[in-house]
Design a protein around this motif. Structure first.
Motif, PDB file in Angstrom:
ATOM      1  N   GLY A  65       0.780  -1.233   0.000  1.00 57.47           N
ATOM      2  CA  GLY A  65       0.000   0.000   0.000  1.00 57.47           C
ATOM      3  C   GLY A  65       0.809   1.279   0.000  1.00 57.47           C
ATOM      4  N   ASP A  66       1.986   1.276   0.605  1.00 56.25           N
ATOM      5  CA  ASP A  66       2.787   2.501   0.708  1.00 56.25           C
ATOM      6  C   ASP A  66       3.361   2.958  -0.624  1.00 56.25           C
ATOM      7  OD1 ASP A  66       4.406   0.150   0.884  1.00 56.25           O
ATOM      8  OD2 ASP A  66       6.077   1.354   1.598  1.00 56.25           O
ATOM      9  N   ILE A  67       3.485   2.047  -1.586  1.00 53.17           N
ATOM     10  CA  ILE A  67       4.033   2.427  -2.898  1.00 53.17           C
ATOM     11  C   ILE A  67       3.069   2.089  -4.040  1.00 53.17           C
ATOM     12  CG2 ILE A  67       6.457   2.327  -2.160  1.00 53.17           C
ATOM     13  CD1 ILE A  67       6.626  -0.478  -3.461  1.00 53.17           C
ATOM     14  N   PHE A  68       1.830   1.753  -3.681  1.00 51.24           N
ATOM     15  CA  PHE A  68       0.837   1.376  -4.682  1.00 51.24           C
ATOM     16  C   PHE A  68       0.461   2.557  -5.575  1.00 51.24           C
ATOM     17  CE2 PHE A  68      -3.597   1.043  -6.024  1.00 51.24           C
ATOM     18  CZ  PHE A  68      -3.539  -0.138  -6.740  1.00 51.24           C
ATOM     19  N   MET A  69       0.305   2.247  -6.855  1.00 52.61           N
ATOM     20  CA  MET A  69      -0.182   3.215  -7.840  1.00 52.61           C
ATOM     21  C   MET A  69      -1.173   2.487  -8.741  1.00 52.61           C
ATOM     22  SD  MET A  69       3.305   5.332  -8.879  1.00 52.61           S
ATOM     23  CE  MET A  69       3.780   4.100 -10.038  1.00 52.61           C
ATOM     24  N   PRO A  70      -2.122   3.213  -9.327  1.00 54.89           N
ATOM     25  CA  PRO A  70      -3.047   2.565 -10.249  1.00 54.89           C
ATOM     26  C   PRO A  70      -2.286   1.824 -11.341  1.00 54.89           C
ATOM     27  CG  PRO A  70      -3.781   4.795  -9.766  1.00 54.89           C
ATOM     28  CD  PRO A  70      -2.410   4.644  -9.159  1.00 54.89           C
ATOM     29  N   GLY A  71      -2.799   0.652 -11.676  1.00 58.81           N
ATOM     30  CA  GLY A  71      -2.147  -0.193 -12.670  1.00 58.81           C
ATOM     31  C   GLY A  71      -1.278  -1.271 -12.049  1.00 58.81           C
ATOM     32  N   ASN A  72      -0.988  -1.143 -10.747  1.00 60.18           N
ATOM     33  CA  ASN A  72      -0.217  -2.152 -10.024  1.00 60.18           C
ATOM     34  C   ASN A  72      -1.162  -3.116  -9.321  1.00 60.18           C
ATOM     35  OD1 ASN A  72       2.075   0.411  -9.000  1.00 60.18           O
ATOM     36  ND2 ASN A  72       2.361  -1.027 -10.650  1.00 60.18           N
ATOM     37  N   THR A  73      -0.609  -4.196  -8.814  1.00 64.59           N
ATOM     38  CA  THR A  73      -1.365  -5.150  -8.017  1.00 64.59           C
ATOM     39  C   THR A  73      -1.003  -4.938  -6.554  1.00 64.59           C
ATOM     40  OG1 THR A  73      -1.306  -6.759  -9.822  1.00 64.59           O
ATOM     41  CG2 THR A  73      -1.804  -7.609  -7.615  1.00 64.59           C
ATOM     42  N   LYS A  74      -1.984  -4.566  -5.744  1.00 62.59           N
ATOM     43  CA  LYS A  74      -1.741  -4.317  -4.322  1.00 62.59           C
ATOM     44  C   LYS A  74      -1.702  -5.641  -3.566  1.00 62.59           C
ATOM     45  CE  LYS A  74      -3.353  -1.378  -0.567  1.00 62.59           C
ATOM     46  NZ  LYS A  74      -4.411  -0.438  -0.183  1.00 62.59           N
ATOM     47  N   VAL A  75      -0.646  -5.825  -2.762  1.00 62.36           N
ATOM     48  CA  VAL A  75      -0.462  -7.059  -2.008  1.00 62.36           C
ATOM     49  C   VAL A  75      -0.171  -6.744  -0.544  1.00 62.36           C
ATOM     50  CG1 VAL A  75       0.336  -8.402  -3.990  1.00 62.36           C
ATOM     51  CG2 VAL A  75       2.008  -7.164  -2.597  1.00 62.36           C
ATOM     52  N   THR A  76      -0.335  -7.751   0.291  1.00 66.69           N
ATOM     53  CA  THR A  76      -0.033  -7.611   1.711  1.00 66.69           C
ATOM     54  C   THR A  76       1.465  -7.812   1.961  1.00 66.69           C
ATOM     55  OG1 THR A  76      -0.304  -9.969   2.166  1.00 66.69           O
ATOM     56  CG2 THR A  76      -2.297  -8.584   2.304  1.00 66.69           C
ATOM     57  N   THR A  77       1.862  -7.589   3.172  1.00 67.19           N
ATOM     58  CA  THR A  77       3.250  -7.830   3.575  1.00 67.19           C
ATOM     59  C   THR A  77       3.648  -9.274   3.287  1.00 67.19           C
ATOM     60  OG1 THR A  77       2.997  -6.233   5.370  1.00 67.19           O
ATOM     61  CG2 THR A  77       4.847  -7.776   5.540  1.00 67.19           C
ATOM     62  N   LYS A  78       2.811 -10.208   3.715  1.00 64.44           N
ATOM     63  CA  LYS A  78       3.112 -11.635   3.525  1.00 64.44           C
ATOM     64  C   LYS A  78       3.202 -11.974   2.038  1.00 64.44           C
ATOM     65  CE  LYS A  78       1.513 -16.265   4.601  1.00 64.44           C
ATOM     66  NZ  LYS A  78       0.508 -17.095   5.229  1.00 64.44           N
ATOM     67  N   GLU A  79       2.256 -11.476   1.263  1.00 58.03           N
ATOM     68  CA  GLU A  79       2.273 -11.764  -0.170  1.00 58.03           C
ATOM     69  C   GLU A  79       3.530 -11.206  -0.838  1.00 58.03           C
ATOM     70  OE1 GLU A  79      -2.503 -11.861  -1.175  1.00 58.03           O
ATOM     71  OE2 GLU A  79      -1.513  -9.920  -0.915  1.00 58.03           O
ATOM     72  N   MET A  80       3.917  -9.981  -0.480  1.00 59.70           N
ATOM     73  CA  MET A  80       5.120  -9.388  -1.065  1.00 59.70           C
ATOM     74  C   MET A  80       6.346 -10.211  -0.686  1.00 59.70           C
ATOM     75  SD  MET A  80       6.426  -7.107  -3.045  1.00 59.70           S
ATOM     76  CE  MET A  80       5.628  -5.507  -3.192  1.00 59.70           C
ATOM     77  N   GLY A  81       6.398 -10.662   0.556  1.00 54.91           N
ATOM     78  CA  GLY A  81       7.512 -11.499   0.979  1.00 54.91           C
ATOM     79  C   GLY A  81       7.567 -12.803   0.207  1.00 54.91           C
ATOM     80  N   GLU A  82       6.423 -13.444   0.053  1.00 58.42           N
ATOM     81  CA  GLU A  82       6.380 -14.712  -0.675  1.00 58.42           C
ATOM     82  C   GLU A  82       6.726 -14.527  -2.152  1.00 58.42           C
ATOM     83  OE1 GLU A  82       2.402 -15.984   0.283  1.00 58.42           O
ATOM     84  OE2 GLU A  82       3.055 -16.902   2.172  1.00 58.42           O
TER      85      GLU A  82
END
Length: 90
Positions: A65-82
Protein backbone atom coordinates in the motif's frame (compact mmCIF):
# COMPACT_ATOMS: atom_id res chain seq x y z
CA UNK A 1 43.15 -5.80 11.56
CA UNK A 2 40.24 -5.78 14.00
CA UNK A 3 36.91 -7.42 13.43
CA UNK A 4 34.02 -5.12 12.70
CA UNK A 5 30.51 -5.74 13.94
CA UNK A 6 27.82 -4.39 11.71
CA UNK A 7 24.06 -4.05 11.78
CA UNK A 8 21.92 -4.25 8.68
CA UNK A 9 18.41 -2.96 9.26
CA UNK A 10 15.88 -1.10 7.15
CA UNK A 11 15.82 2.60 8.00
CA UNK A 12 12.27 2.27 9.32
CA UNK A 13 13.30 -0.42 11.77
CA UNK A 14 10.76 -3.09 12.65
CA UNK A 15 7.67 -0.83 12.39
CA UNK A 16 6.04 -2.14 15.59
CA UNK A 17 3.17 0.34 15.23
CA UNK A 18 1.84 -1.58 12.20
CA UNK A 19 2.87 -5.09 13.22
CA UNK A 20 0.34 -7.74 12.25
CA UNK A 21 -1.67 -5.43 10.01
CA UNK A 22 -0.25 -6.77 6.72
CA UNK A 23 0.59 -3.28 5.45
CA UNK A 24 4.34 -3.10 5.99
CA UNK A 25 6.62 -3.21 2.95
CA UNK A 26 9.20 -5.99 3.45
CA UNK A 27 11.42 -4.99 0.52
CA UNK A 28 13.73 -2.86 2.68
CA UNK A 29 14.28 -5.89 4.90
CA UNK A 30 15.24 -7.93 1.85
CA UNK A 31 17.58 -5.11 0.79
CA UNK A 32 19.20 -5.14 4.25
CA UNK A 33 19.88 -8.87 3.88
CA UNK A 34 21.31 -8.19 0.40
CA UNK A 35 23.73 -5.64 1.91
CA UNK A 36 24.69 -8.03 4.69
CA UNK A 37 25.49 -10.77 2.19
CA UNK A 38 27.41 -8.48 -0.17
CA UNK A 39 29.24 -6.22 2.26
CA UNK A 40 29.42 -8.22 5.46
CA UNK A 41 29.82 -11.76 4.19
CA UNK A 42 31.30 -11.20 0.71
CA UNK A 43 28.60 -13.40 -0.84
CA UNK A 44 28.10 -11.46 -4.05
CA UNK A 45 26.15 -14.06 -6.04
CA UNK A 46 23.65 -14.58 -3.24
CA UNK A 47 23.29 -10.83 -2.79
CA UNK A 48 22.71 -10.38 -6.51
CA UNK A 49 19.93 -12.98 -6.40
CA UNK A 50 18.09 -10.94 -3.79
CA UNK A 51 18.64 -7.70 -5.70
CA UNK A 52 17.27 -9.30 -8.88
CA UNK A 53 14.26 -10.64 -6.98
CA UNK A 54 13.40 -7.20 -5.58
CA UNK A 55 13.66 -5.63 -9.03
CA UNK A 56 11.64 -8.44 -10.63
CA UNK A 57 8.77 -8.27 -8.14
CA UNK A 58 8.52 -4.52 -8.69
CA UNK A 59 8.83 -4.91 -12.47
CA UNK A 60 5.99 -7.45 -12.31
CA UNK A 61 3.82 -4.70 -10.81
CA UNK A 62 3.38 -5.86 -7.23
CA UNK A 63 3.14 -3.14 -4.59
CA UNK A 64 2.32 -2.85 -0.92
CA UNK A 65 0.00 0.00 0.00
CA UNK A 66 2.79 2.50 0.71
CA UNK A 67 4.03 2.43 -2.90
CA UNK A 68 0.84 1.38 -4.68
CA UNK A 69 -0.18 3.21 -7.84
CA UNK A 70 -3.05 2.57 -10.25
CA UNK A 71 -2.15 -0.19 -12.67
CA UNK A 72 -0.22 -2.15 -10.02
CA UNK A 73 -1.37 -5.15 -8.02
CA UNK A 74 -1.74 -4.32 -4.32
CA UNK A 75 -0.46 -7.06 -2.01
CA UNK A 76 -0.03 -7.61 1.71
CA UNK A 77 3.25 -7.83 3.58
CA UNK A 78 3.11 -11.63 3.52
CA UNK A 79 2.27 -11.76 -0.17
CA UNK A 80 5.12 -9.39 -1.07
CA UNK A 81 7.51 -11.50 0.98
CA UNK A 82 6.38 -14.71 -0.68
CA UNK A 83 6.51 -13.19 -4.17
CA UNK A 84 10.05 -11.97 -3.52
CA UNK A 85 11.24 -15.31 -2.13
CA UNK A 86 9.79 -17.09 -5.19
CA UNK A 87 11.91 -14.83 -7.40
CA UNK A 88 15.10 -15.41 -5.38
CA UNK A 89 14.95 -19.10 -6.18
CA UNK A 90 14.30 -18.63 -9.91
Amino acid sequence: MGRFRTLYEPIHGTAPDIAGMGIANPLASFAAVEMMLRIGLNLHEEAAAIDRAINKVLHDGYRTGDIFMPGNTKVTTKEMGELTVERITK
